[in-house]
Design a protein around this motif. Structure first.
Motif, PDB file in Angstrom:
ATOM      1  N   ASN A 119       0.791  -1.221   0.038  1.00  0.00           N
ATOM      2  CA  ASN A 119      -0.094   0.175  -0.157  1.00  0.00           C
ATOM      3  C   ASN A 119       1.173   1.142   0.026  1.00  0.00           C
ATOM      4  O   ASN A 119       0.633   2.310  -0.826  1.00  0.00           O
ATOM      5  CB  ASN A 119      -0.830   0.113   1.088  1.00  0.00           C
ATOM      6  N   LYS A 120       1.918   1.092   0.755  1.00  0.00           N
ATOM      7  CA  LYS A 120       2.877   2.492   0.747  1.00  0.00           C
ATOM      8  C   LYS A 120       3.486   2.572  -0.360  1.00  0.00           C
ATOM      9  O   LYS A 120       3.769   3.634  -0.922  1.00  0.00           O
ATOM     10  CB  LYS A 120       3.750   2.133   2.062  1.00  0.00           C
ATOM     11  N   GLN A 123       1.184   3.945  -3.047  1.00  0.00           N
ATOM     12  CA  GLN A 123       0.956   5.335  -2.887  1.00  0.00           C
ATOM     13  C   GLN A 123       2.177   6.283  -3.263  1.00  0.00           C
ATOM     14  O   GLN A 123       1.845   7.297  -3.807  1.00  0.00           O
ATOM     15  CB  GLN A 123       0.579   5.490  -1.424  1.00  0.00           C
TER      16      GLN A 123
END
Length: 132
Positions: A119-120, A123
């Motif tokens: 997810n990081k 992003q």
């Protein structure tokens, strides 16, 4: 982790080498020998992984006969040294055979966004393309 028998491990290796040879044959401008070898390795690896009877019943179910005929026809065409046409037939047969599996696979890929590390990473990659 699912425990694999020795035959299934051999099958995973055969499938992996089969996919490698097919992709390598496509990179080398549809080299028919590499692609035919990859097809044979892929199909034999599938038999090693799930067994002969299950492989036979999977490919020759009545609703899947159309996809199976296109897939095996494509393999035969590749073996007869017409790799481009054979791969097109194989691709259509593969999509027809595994069309019921695609929503499950895409759902799994969509759930990978919930993993914190990915997810990081997503992003950062998504946020770096801003022009402002």
């Amino acid at each position: 982790m699912v425990p694999l028998s020795d035959f299934q491990r051999i099958g995973v290796g055969l499938v992996g080498f089969g996919l490698f040879f097919v992709l390598f044959g496509m990179l080398l401008y549809f080299d028919s020998v590499l692609m035919a070898f990859g097809n044979i390795l892929f199909l034999s690896g599938l038999v090693f992984i799930i067994g002969f009877r299950r492989t036979f019943t999977f490919f020759f179910q009545r609703p899947k006969l159309k996809g199976s005929s296109f897939f095996f026809g494509g393999v035969l065409i590749v073996l007869m040294r017409w790799p481009l046409l054979g791969m097109l037939l194989e691709a259509y047969g593969f999509i027809t055979l595994f069309s019921g599996f695609f929503p499950v696979a895409f759902g799994f890929l969509g759930s990978l966004v919930n993993i914190p590390v990915l997810n990081k990473l997503l992003q950062k990659v998504g946020g770096s393309s801003s022009m402002v």
